[in-house]
Scaffold this motif. Structure first.
Motif, PDB file in Angstrom:
ATOM      1  N   PHE A 173       3.331   0.963  12.920  1.00  0.00           N
ATOM      2  CA  PHE A 173       2.475   1.189  11.771  1.00  0.00           C
ATOM      3  C   PHE A 173       1.065   1.567  12.202  1.00  0.00           C
TER       4      PHE A 173
ATOM      5  N   ILE B 192       4.368   4.903  10.772  1.00  0.00           N
ATOM      6  CA  ILE B 192       4.315   4.661   9.330  1.00  0.00           C
ATOM      7  C   ILE B 192       2.872   4.352   8.938  1.00  0.00           C
ATOM      8  N   ARG B 193       2.349   5.122   7.997  1.00  0.00           N
ATOM      9  CA  ARG B 193       0.980   4.925   7.516  1.00  0.00           C
ATOM     10  C   ARG B 193       0.984   3.783   6.501  1.00  0.00           C
ATOM     11  N   LEU B 194       0.250   2.713   6.817  1.00  0.00           N
ATOM     12  CA  LEU B 194       0.309   1.473   6.049  1.00  0.00           C
ATOM     13  C   LEU B 194      -1.008   1.190   5.339  1.00  0.00           C
TER      14      LEU B 194
ATOM     15  N   LYS C 172      -3.370   8.495   2.073  1.00  0.00           N
ATOM     16  CA  LYS C 172      -1.967   8.902   2.112  1.00  0.00           C
ATOM     17  C   LYS C 172      -1.210   7.839   2.902  1.00  0.00           C
ATOM     18  N   ALA C 173      -0.442   7.026   2.183  1.00  0.00           N
ATOM     19  CA  ALA C 173       0.289   5.921   2.807  1.00  0.00           C
ATOM     20  C   ALA C 173       1.788   6.107   2.600  1.00  0.00           C
ATOM     21  N   ASP C 174       2.552   5.714   3.601  1.00  0.00           N
ATOM     22  CA  ASP C 174       4.011   5.720   3.499  1.00  0.00           C
ATOM     23  C   ASP C 174       4.527   4.393   2.949  1.00  0.00           C
ATOM     24  N   ALA C 175       3.738   3.335   3.148  1.00  0.00           N
ATOM     25  CA  ALA C 175       4.145   1.996   2.728  1.00  0.00           C
ATOM     26  C   ALA C 175       2.902   1.177   2.396  1.00  0.00           C
TER      27      ALA C 175
END
Length: 79
Positions: free
Chosen positions: A26, A2-4, A62-65
């Protein structure tokens, strides 16, 4: 992975970011903080870009969270 994006990375925010990252689930893709010194330290340690402005960070990485661990005030705020 997960990209944080971590917003508020000094003090408790830095500790919370470290705890999330050490799970291995992460990857830090950016850090945001009002303090230049805190931003530099986080960027150097995590090998990711850092920003003074949250909106710029959101538009750039570009973040997922997002981990938001920042106070809702600063010493410049009116009481």
């Amino acid at each position: 992975m997960i990209r944080l994006l971590c917003a508020g990375v000094g003090g408790m925010g830095g500790g919370d970011a470290n705890e999330a990252l050490k799970t291995g689930d992460f990857k830090a893709v950016g850090g945001v903080d009002v303090s230049e010194a805190v931003r530099k330290r986080f960027g150097d340690e995590k090998k990711c870009p850092v920003f003074a402005d949250f909106h710029t960070a959101l538009a750039t990485v570009k973040a997922d969270a997002v981990l938001v661990d920042a106070a809702g005030h600063s010493e410049n705020d009116e009481p």
